[in-house]
Design a protein around this motif. Structure first.
Motif, mmCIF file in Angstrom:
data_model
loop_
_atom_site.group_PDB
_atom_site.id
_atom_site.type_symbol
_atom_site.label_atom_id
_atom_site.label_comp_id
_atom_site.label_asym_id
_atom_site.label_seq_id
_atom_site.Cartn_x
_atom_site.Cartn_y
_atom_site.Cartn_z
ATOM 1 N N GLY A 80 0.689 -1.294 0.081
ATOM 2 C CA GLY A 80 -0.158 -0.089 0.252
ATOM 3 C C GLY A 80 0.825 1.199 0.023
ATOM 4 O O GLY A 80 2.191 1.287 -0.424
ATOM 5 N N THR A 81 0.294 2.346 0.287
ATOM 6 C CA THR A 81 0.887 3.450 0.620
ATOM 7 C C THR A 81 1.430 3.869 1.888
ATOM 8 O O THR A 81 0.502 4.125 2.749
ATOM 9 N N TRP A 82 2.705 3.884 2.193
ATOM 10 C CA TRP A 82 3.140 4.103 3.599
ATOM 11 C C TRP A 82 3.471 5.375 3.812
ATOM 12 O O TRP A 82 4.007 6.337 2.934
ATOM 13 N N TYR A 83 3.203 6.116 4.916
ATOM 14 C CA TYR A 83 3.382 7.395 5.425
ATOM 15 C C TYR A 83 3.401 7.725 6.911
ATOM 16 O O TYR A 83 3.273 6.779 7.461
ATOM 17 N N SER A 84 4.100 8.841 7.208
ATOM 18 C CA SER A 84 3.932 9.173 8.698
ATOM 19 C C SER A 84 2.577 9.733 9.195
ATOM 20 O O SER A 84 2.182 10.832 8.746
ATOM 21 N N ARG A 85 2.025 8.930 9.906
ATOM 22 C CA ARG A 85 0.765 9.424 10.582
ATOM 23 C C ARG A 85 0.894 10.834 11.180
ATOM 24 O O ARG A 85 0.291 11.648 11.271
ATOM 25 N N LYS A 86 2.096 10.779 12.078
ATOM 26 C CA LYS A 86 2.449 12.030 12.964
ATOM 27 C C LYS A 86 2.336 13.290 11.915
ATOM 28 O O LYS A 86 1.955 14.493 12.178
ATOM 29 N N PHE A 87 3.141 13.139 10.716
ATOM 30 C CA PHE A 87 3.369 14.289 9.856
ATOM 31 C C PHE A 87 2.146 14.631 9.154
ATOM 32 O O PHE A 87 1.576 15.970 9.110
ATOM 33 N N LEU A 88 1.012 13.744 8.653
ATOM 34 C CA LEU A 88 -0.001 13.806 7.943
ATOM 35 C C LEU A 88 -1.164 14.467 8.628
ATOM 36 O O LEU A 88 -1.582 15.577 8.481
ATOM 37 N N GLU A 123 -1.089 15.298 12.454
ATOM 38 C CA GLU A 123 -0.550 16.273 13.373
ATOM 39 C C GLU A 123 0.104 17.575 12.723
ATOM 40 O O GLU A 123 -0.482 18.771 13.129
ATOM 41 N N VAL A 124 1.266 17.461 11.890
ATOM 42 C CA VAL A 124 1.868 18.581 11.297
ATOM 43 C C VAL A 124 0.764 19.120 10.164
ATOM 44 O O VAL A 124 0.740 20.483 10.276
ATOM 45 N N MET A 125 0.477 18.297 9.211
ATOM 46 C CA MET A 125 -0.298 18.998 8.157
ATOM 47 C C MET A 125 -1.818 19.190 8.352
ATOM 48 O O MET A 125 -2.358 19.749 7.790
ATOM 49 N N GLU A 126 -2.088 18.553 9.458
ATOM 50 C CA GLU A 126 -3.699 18.529 10.150
ATOM 51 C C GLU A 126 -4.444 18.088 8.745
ATOM 52 O O GLU A 126 -5.478 18.631 8.350
ATOM 53 N N GLU A 127 -4.017 16.623 8.206
ATOM 54 C CA GLU A 127 -4.947 16.469 7.348
ATOM 55 C C GLU A 127 -5.174 14.858 7.396
ATOM 56 O O GLU A 127 -4.508 14.393 8.291
ATOM 57 N N GLU A 128 -6.245 14.485 6.859
ATOM 58 C CA GLU A 128 -6.539 12.987 6.589
ATOM 59 C C GLU A 128 -5.771 12.237 5.383
ATOM 60 O O GLU A 128 -5.874 12.961 4.551
ATOM 61 N N ALA A 186 1.902 19.925 0.893
ATOM 62 C CA ALA A 186 2.881 19.408 1.490
ATOM 63 C C ALA A 186 4.254 20.160 0.967
ATOM 64 O O ALA A 186 5.149 20.631 1.629
ATOM 65 N N LYS A 187 4.151 20.150 -0.420
ATOM 66 C CA LYS A 187 5.312 20.809 -0.950
ATOM 67 C C LYS A 187 5.355 22.286 -0.808
ATOM 68 O O LYS A 187 6.191 22.974 -0.480
ATOM 69 N N ARG A 188 3.920 23.018 -0.993
ATOM 70 C CA ARG A 188 4.013 24.565 -0.763
ATOM 71 C C ARG A 188 4.299 25.042 0.533
ATOM 72 O O ARG A 188 5.020 25.609 0.689
ATOM 73 N N ASP A 189 3.799 24.040 1.659
ATOM 74 C CA ASP A 189 3.880 24.683 2.972
ATOM 75 C C ASP A 189 5.004 23.961 3.784
ATOM 76 O O ASP A 189 5.442 24.499 4.921
ATOM 77 N N HIS A 190 5.371 22.888 3.383
ATOM 78 C CA HIS A 190 6.290 22.086 4.153
ATOM 79 C C HIS A 190 7.613 21.716 3.306
ATOM 80 O O HIS A 190 8.456 20.860 3.729
ATOM 81 N N ILE A 233 13.806 5.044 10.129
ATOM 82 C CA ILE A 233 12.570 5.587 10.574
ATOM 83 C C ILE A 233 12.483 6.166 11.804
ATOM 84 O O ILE A 233 12.849 5.336 12.925
ATOM 85 N N PRO A 234 12.352 7.520 12.112
ATOM 86 C CA PRO A 234 12.416 8.151 13.427
ATOM 87 C C PRO A 234 11.405 7.569 14.366
ATOM 88 O O PRO A 234 10.520 6.749 13.879
ATOM 89 N N ASP A 235 11.757 7.373 15.566
ATOM 90 C CA ASP A 235 11.077 6.888 16.512
ATOM 91 C C ASP A 235 9.534 7.395 16.824
ATOM 92 O O ASP A 235 8.421 6.646 16.995
ATOM 93 N N ASP A 236 9.497 8.565 16.381
ATOM 94 C CA ASP A 236 8.209 9.368 16.662
ATOM 95 C C ASP A 236 7.543 9.243 15.108
ATOM 96 O O ASP A 236 6.360 10.178 14.910
ATOM 97 N N PHE A 237 7.672 8.683 14.215
ATOM 98 C CA PHE A 237 7.323 8.649 12.755
ATOM 99 C C PHE A 237 5.644 8.315 12.937
ATOM 100 O O PHE A 237 5.007 9.082 11.796
ATOM 101 N N ASP A 238 5.504 7.370 13.719
ATOM 102 C CA ASP A 238 3.962 6.732 13.585
ATOM 103 C C ASP A 238 3.889 6.147 12.257
ATOM 104 O O ASP A 238 2.714 6.556 11.709
#
Length: 474
Positions: free
Chosen positions: A185-193, A195-200, A215-219, A321-326
């Motif tokens: 599937g499509t793997w990602y950091s749930r923390k970044f998506l 909490e940081v981006m405030e997106e689902e 993500a590209k524009r703001d981060h 993978i960082p420990d807080d990557f989630d």
């Protein structure tokens, strides 16, 4: 090859006389009343006494040779299995390598193969050719044998549905054991998506493009990267997206090598969607030229939001993978509400193939090594150490799973009946690797349009369909 292990059972017993029985952390001791061993061209049964606990008659001094693919899973799980095998039978010579085809094919042709091979990785030997040349044994006896944990239950009844079918090629014979149950599937950091981006996680393609552009524009984070040198990794997300859009008949037609299968509306729409990622500049620069390790490293470092991969990524990339990557896996994003199947349709299949060569010197020992791997303790050990599910039902129950594997199990549960498992990948590996994967990579690099890419794959599928020397399996 690397990392050879050759320790005789009697040596182990001498070493443990004062220290106590050999144990593996986190794995309960296993035992078996065994005698016998052997193999070769004839019956799988060895010269020893056949019992429920030793169904292949392996000799207690019957040595075996095992070769493991040294990839994302490493070989520690196999060494743990070897220790238990040596407590009951002869010694295990275990080697690990990434050059499976280069090293194993000459030995198979020459009639001096190991007793069991983990036939996996980029240099995997194609199973259809091995079957055609009568180089690998039918494993039906393994699946009909008493299970290691309960002799009253055959091995086949302990496995996740679909495991046995994954090793079949148009007949009742089963030519390989697919051990690791992998969620693609499509793997990602749930923390970044979250909490940081405030997106689902995006469920439609319009949402996917919007999130990637944000993500590209703001981060300063690109939307996607992938294993550019092994572009077939894109199919782990693209193929189930095509099936979600067009329905399960999309994949059925591809598996059958139907005329026009790769030009179905669902397939073309999925290719066009991924073409859009590159066209909008949402693909991490340099992606087409990097390998799987580099792509996973750059993604883990936060340079890209999404990565198409299998659930082995959690173990393979654990050092970066960082420990807080989630870590989390998302089911393939669909096109829109007109899709034939619901969100959650996912690509999940028993993979990581293991074979027993037909002319192995101790074929019975090779079968028994696999039977031991299918015990609940060995399967649980695999999951605990490698963050990967196995084909053994219930082996992960009660295991404290890491974040990524937890979401993988949740994805399987959510998908229900909407799990796809492409068969052409194993039946016609040249189509999957040499043609589909290459065309996908050329499209993402801007060298082909989506229409040209699907045209090219269809042309190659048609050639295989018309080639009477290639055995067809449907």
């Amino acid at each position: 090859m690397t990392s050879s292990s050759h320790v005789n059972r009697r040596t182990l017993l001498k070493r443990s006389a004062l220290a106590g029985a050999l144990t593996i952390p986190g794995v309960a001791a296993l035992s078996s009343c065994a005698s016998g061993g052997g193999g070769g061209d004839g019956d799988t049964t060895g010269p020893g006494e056949v019992t429920d606990s030793n169904p292949f008659g392996v000799a207690d001094d019957g040595d075996i040779e095992v070769v493991i693919f040294d990839g994302g899973f490493g070989d520690e799980y196999a060494r743990d299995t070897a220790r238990i095998f040596e407590e009951n039978y002869g010694s295990v010579k275990l080697d690990s390598t990434q050059e499976i085809s280069q090293l194993m094919q000459p030995r198979l042709v020459g009639g001096t193969p190991p007793d069991m091979i983990n036939n996996s990785g980029a240099n995997q030997m194609p199973h259809p050719a091995l079957i055609r040349d009568n180089q690998i044994a039918d494993l039906t006896e393994l699946f009909d044998a008493p299970s290691w944990d309960d002799p009253s239950v055959p091995v086949r009844d302990t496995l996740v549905p679909g495991t046995i079918e994954a090793g079949q090629y148009g007949s009742e014979a089963v030519y390989h054991l697919n051990y690791a149950f992998t969620v693609h599937g499509t793997w990602y950091s749930r923390k970044f998506l979250n909490e940081v981006m405030e997106e689902e996680y995006p469920q439609t393609w319009d949402e996917m493009i919007r999130v990637c552009e944000k993500a590209k524009r703001d981060h300063d984070v690109y939307g996607w990267t992938y294993a550019g040198q092994h572009a077939r990794y894109l199919s782990f997300t693209l193929l189930p997206m095509a099936v979600k859009i067009g329905g399960k008949q999309v994949l059925e037609a591809i598996d059958r090598l139907d005329e026009g299968a790769w030009k179905q509306d669902g397939v073309v729409a999925a290719f066009e969607a991924f073409e859009e990622i590159a066209a909008r500049g949402l693909l991490l620069p340099g992606t087409p030229g990097i390998d799987h390790i580099d792509s996973q490293t750059e993604w883990a470092q936060g340079k890209a939001l999404f990565l198409p991969c299998g659930s082995w990524v959690e173990n393979e990339s654990k050092e970066v993978i960082p420990d807080d990557f989630d870590l989390a896996v998302g089911a393939p994003t669909g096109l829109d509400s007109s899709d034939a199947l619901p969100f959650g349709t996912i690509y999940a299949v028993a993979g990581e193939e293991f074979i027993v060569p037909q002319n192995a010197a101790n074929r019975a020992g090779g079968m028994e090594f696999l039977r031991l791997m299918l015990s609940r303790d060995m399967a649980r050990n695999f999951t605990e150490k490698l963050s990967s599910l196995t084909c053994v039902q219930g082996a992960a129950d009660g295991v404290d799973l890491p974040p990524g594997l937890t979401t993988a199990q949740e994805a399987i549960d959510a998908a229900g009946e909407n799990i796809i498992a492409p068969r052409f990948r194993g039946w016609y590996p040249e189509l999957f690797i040499d043609h589909m994967g290459v065309a996908m990579g050329q499209m993402m690099a801007g060298d082909l349009t989506a229409a040209q890419a699907t045209d090219r794959i269809q042309q190659e599928a048609d050639k295989i369909a018309a080639n009477d020397s290639v055995e067809k399996f449907l």
